[in-house]
Design a protein around this motif. Structure first.
Motif, PDB file in Angstrom:
ATOM      1  N   LEU A 137       2.703 -58.041 -16.508  1.00 19.14           N
ATOM      2  CA  LEU A 137       1.727 -58.143 -15.432  1.00 19.14           C
ATOM      3  C   LEU A 137       1.162 -59.560 -15.322  1.00 19.14           C
ATOM      4  N   SER A 138       0.927 -60.193 -16.471  1.00 20.48           N
ATOM      5  CA  SER A 138       0.382 -61.548 -16.442  1.00 20.48           C
ATOM      6  C   SER A 138       1.326 -62.504 -15.720  1.00 20.48           C
ATOM      7  N   ASP A 139       2.621 -62.380 -16.010  1.00 19.27           N
ATOM      8  CA  ASP A 139       3.605 -63.226 -15.330  1.00 19.27           C
ATOM      9  C   ASP A 139       3.652 -62.917 -13.839  1.00 19.27           C
ATOM     10  N   THR A 140       3.567 -61.631 -13.496  1.00 22.86           N
ATOM     11  CA  THR A 140       3.587 -61.239 -12.088  1.00 22.86           C
ATOM     12  C   THR A 140       2.435 -61.890 -11.327  1.00 22.86           C
ATOM     13  N   LEU A 141       1.247 -61.832 -11.898  1.00 28.05           N
ATOM     14  CA  LEU A 141       0.072 -62.409 -11.239  1.00 28.05           C
ATOM     15  C   LEU A 141       0.188 -63.927 -11.144  1.00 28.05           C
ATOM     16  N   SER A 142       0.682 -64.552 -12.207  1.00 31.28           N
ATOM     17  CA  SER A 142       0.852 -66.008 -12.181  1.00 31.28           C
ATOM     18  C   SER A 142       1.862 -66.416 -11.119  1.00 31.28           C
ATOM     19  N   ARG A 143       2.950 -65.637 -10.988  1.00 35.73           N
ATOM     20  CA  ARG A 143       3.950 -65.923  -9.972  1.00 35.73           C
ATOM     21  C   ARG A 143       3.359 -65.793  -8.573  1.00 35.73           C
ATOM     22  N   ILE A 144       2.553 -64.768  -8.367  1.00 40.23           N
ATOM     23  CA  ILE A 144       1.940 -64.561  -7.057  1.00 40.23           C
ATOM     24  C   ILE A 144       1.037 -65.742  -6.717  1.00 40.23           C
ATOM     25  N   GLU A 145       0.205 -66.160  -7.669  1.00 40.89           N
ATOM     26  CA  GLU A 145      -0.699 -67.280  -7.423  1.00 40.89           C
ATOM     27  C   GLU A 145       0.083 -68.550  -7.083  1.00 40.89           C
ATOM     28  N   ALA A 146       1.164 -68.793  -7.833  1.00 37.59           N
ATOM     29  CA  ALA A 146       1.942 -70.021  -7.633  1.00 37.59           C
ATOM     30  C   ALA A 146       2.742 -69.978  -6.336  1.00 37.59           C
ATOM     31  N   ALA A 150      -2.301 -68.831  -3.895  1.00 39.38           N
ATOM     32  CA  ALA A 150      -3.468 -67.953  -3.785  1.00 39.38           C
ATOM     33  C   ALA A 150      -4.265 -68.004  -5.074  1.00 39.38           C
ATOM     34  N   VAL A 151      -5.440 -67.429  -5.022  1.00 36.44           N
ATOM     35  CA  VAL A 151      -6.291 -67.307  -6.211  1.00 36.44           C
ATOM     36  C   VAL A 151      -6.636 -65.836  -6.401  1.00 36.44           C
ATOM     37  N   LEU A 152      -6.443 -65.351  -7.613  1.00 31.39           N
ATOM     38  CA  LEU A 152      -6.781 -63.968  -7.938  1.00 31.39           C
ATOM     39  C   LEU A 152      -8.285 -63.850  -8.111  1.00 31.39           C
ATOM     40  N   LEU A 153      -8.931 -63.114  -7.205  1.00 32.49           N
ATOM     41  CA  LEU A 153     -10.380 -62.946  -7.257  1.00 32.49           C
ATOM     42  C   LEU A 153     -10.795 -61.743  -8.087  1.00 32.49           C
ATOM     43  N   ASP A 154      -9.981 -60.690  -8.051  1.00 36.86           N
ATOM     44  CA  ASP A 154     -10.372 -59.461  -8.737  1.00 36.86           C
ATOM     45  C   ASP A 154      -9.120 -58.648  -9.035  1.00 36.86           C
ATOM     46  N   LEU A 155      -9.141 -57.958 -10.181  1.00 30.92           N
ATOM     47  CA  LEU A 155      -8.001 -57.125 -10.566  1.00 30.92           C
ATOM     48  C   LEU A 155      -8.505 -55.858 -11.232  1.00 30.92           C
ATOM     49  N   SER A 168      -0.766 -48.611 -11.908  1.00 29.92           N
ATOM     50  CA  SER A 168      -1.030 -49.306 -10.655  1.00 29.92           C
ATOM     51  C   SER A 168      -2.114 -50.351 -10.863  1.00 29.92           C
ATOM     52  N   ALA A 169      -2.031 -51.399 -10.080  1.00 32.33           N
ATOM     53  CA  ALA A 169      -3.028 -52.468 -10.154  1.00 32.33           C
ATOM     54  C   ALA A 169      -3.400 -52.889  -8.747  1.00 32.33           C
ATOM     55  N   ARG A 170      -4.677 -53.010  -8.503  1.00 33.18           N
ATOM     56  CA  ARG A 170      -5.176 -53.492  -7.214  1.00 33.18           C
ATOM     57  C   ARG A 170      -5.611 -54.932  -7.405  1.00 33.18           C
ATOM     58  N   ALA A 171      -5.016 -55.840  -6.638  1.00 33.94           N
ATOM     59  CA  ALA A 171      -5.321 -57.264  -6.753  1.00 33.94           C
ATOM     60  C   ALA A 171      -5.933 -57.762  -5.450  1.00 33.94           C
ATOM     61  N   ARG A 172      -7.048 -58.448  -5.564  1.00 37.00           N
ATOM     62  CA  ARG A 172      -7.683 -59.075  -4.402  1.00 37.00           C
ATOM     63  C   ARG A 172      -7.453 -60.575  -4.490  1.00 37.00           C
ATOM     64  N   LEU A 173      -6.889 -61.140  -3.440  1.00 31.56           N
ATOM     65  CA  LEU A 173      -6.453 -62.532  -3.457  1.00 31.56           C
ATOM     66  C   LEU A 173      -7.126 -63.335  -2.354  1.00 31.56           C
ATOM     67  N   ALA A 174      -7.444 -64.582  -2.654  1.00 27.50           N
ATOM     68  CA  ALA A 174      -7.921 -65.527  -1.652  1.00 27.50           C
ATOM     69  C   ALA A 174      -6.747 -66.398  -1.238  1.00 27.50           C
ATOM     70  N   ILE A 175      -6.529 -66.519   0.078  1.00 27.88           N
ATOM     71  CA  ILE A 175      -5.415 -67.297   0.597  1.00 27.88           C
ATOM     72  C   ILE A 175      -5.906 -68.194   1.726  1.00 27.88           C
ATOM     73  N   ASP A 176      -5.054 -69.139   2.121  1.00 26.36           N
ATOM     74  CA  ASP A 176      -5.378 -69.986   3.260  1.00 26.36           C
ATOM     75  C   ASP A 176      -5.449 -69.144   4.530  1.00 26.36           C
TER      76      ASP A 176
END
Length: 207
Positions: A137-146, A150-155, A168-176
């Motif tokens: 999961l950590s790699d998945t989130l890092s890949r998404i950010e890169a 984006a920036v992971l605001l909440d998980l 399941s994981a709910r991720a809230r992301l900040a994007i342009d």
């Protein structure tokens, strides 16, 4: 309520190396920066690992690219979902230097959460379903950010049958602003590679 702040000296290697010594580099290194078009104030929000020297390393690209540090808020009481510490830096520079400063921060490996009023102006939430722990999961989130910038605001992670089962994981992301379609396409590609189901879009962080 705003998170509590601490003095910036808590993250430097040498207690003698305080904010004053860092701020001085912007004004004394070489010639005065060009001010064509005037000087404006900006806020840059960073995400740093809580290790000695990280703050000074992050501030160097600012002064090296013509920025003048105004204030630093080190929010140790407000840990990000990845366990890092948000740091808010107020600076001033000519408008044509600001993009160079943000680019230099990223080139130095500094995670820029927010830069200027227009950056990261939109939020999306996605739900990932599958063997999240086994697929790292950590790699998945890092890949998404890169990949999404984006920036992971909440998980939030739900694993009622244990981490070895489907979770399941709910991720809230900040994007342009205006990049939601592009961001979702990148997230789908990562999910497909890791055999995860991506439930989207949940715009604006709404459940």
């Amino acid at each position: 309520m705003d998170a509590p702040t601490q003095e910036v000296t808590t993250m430097v290697d040498d207690p003698a190396e305080n904010v004053d010594s860092v701020e001085g580099t912007a004004a004394t290194d070489g010639e005065e920066p060009e001010t064509d078009g005037g000087v404006r104030a900006y806020t840059v929000r960073l995400e740093l690992v809580d290790e000695p020297g990280e703050l000074l390393r992050a501030l160097a690209p600012i002064s090296e690219n013509g920025g003048n540090l105004l204030s630093i808020h080190h929010e140790r009481g407000n840990i990000t979902p990845r366990g890092h510490i948000p740091v808010e830096v107020d600076l001033e520079c000519p408008p044509d230097r600001f993009d160079d400063i943000v680019g230099a921060l990223r080139d130095a490996g500094v995670n820029v959460i927010q830069a200027g009023a227009e950056h990261y102006g939109e939020e999306i939430s996605v739900v990932l379903v599958g063997h999240l722990v086994e697929s790292d999961l950590s790699d998945t989130l890092s890949r998404i950010e890169a990949d999404v910038d984006a920036v992971l605001l909440d998980l939030s992670l739900a694993a009622p049958d244990g981490t070895d089962a489907i979770s399941s994981a709910r991720a809230r992301l900040a994007i342009d602003s205006g990049r939601s379609d592009e961001a979702l396409e990148a997230i789908r590609a990562i999910g497909s590679e890791k055999e995860l189901t991506v439930v989207e879009p949940l715009l604006g962080g709404e459940a």
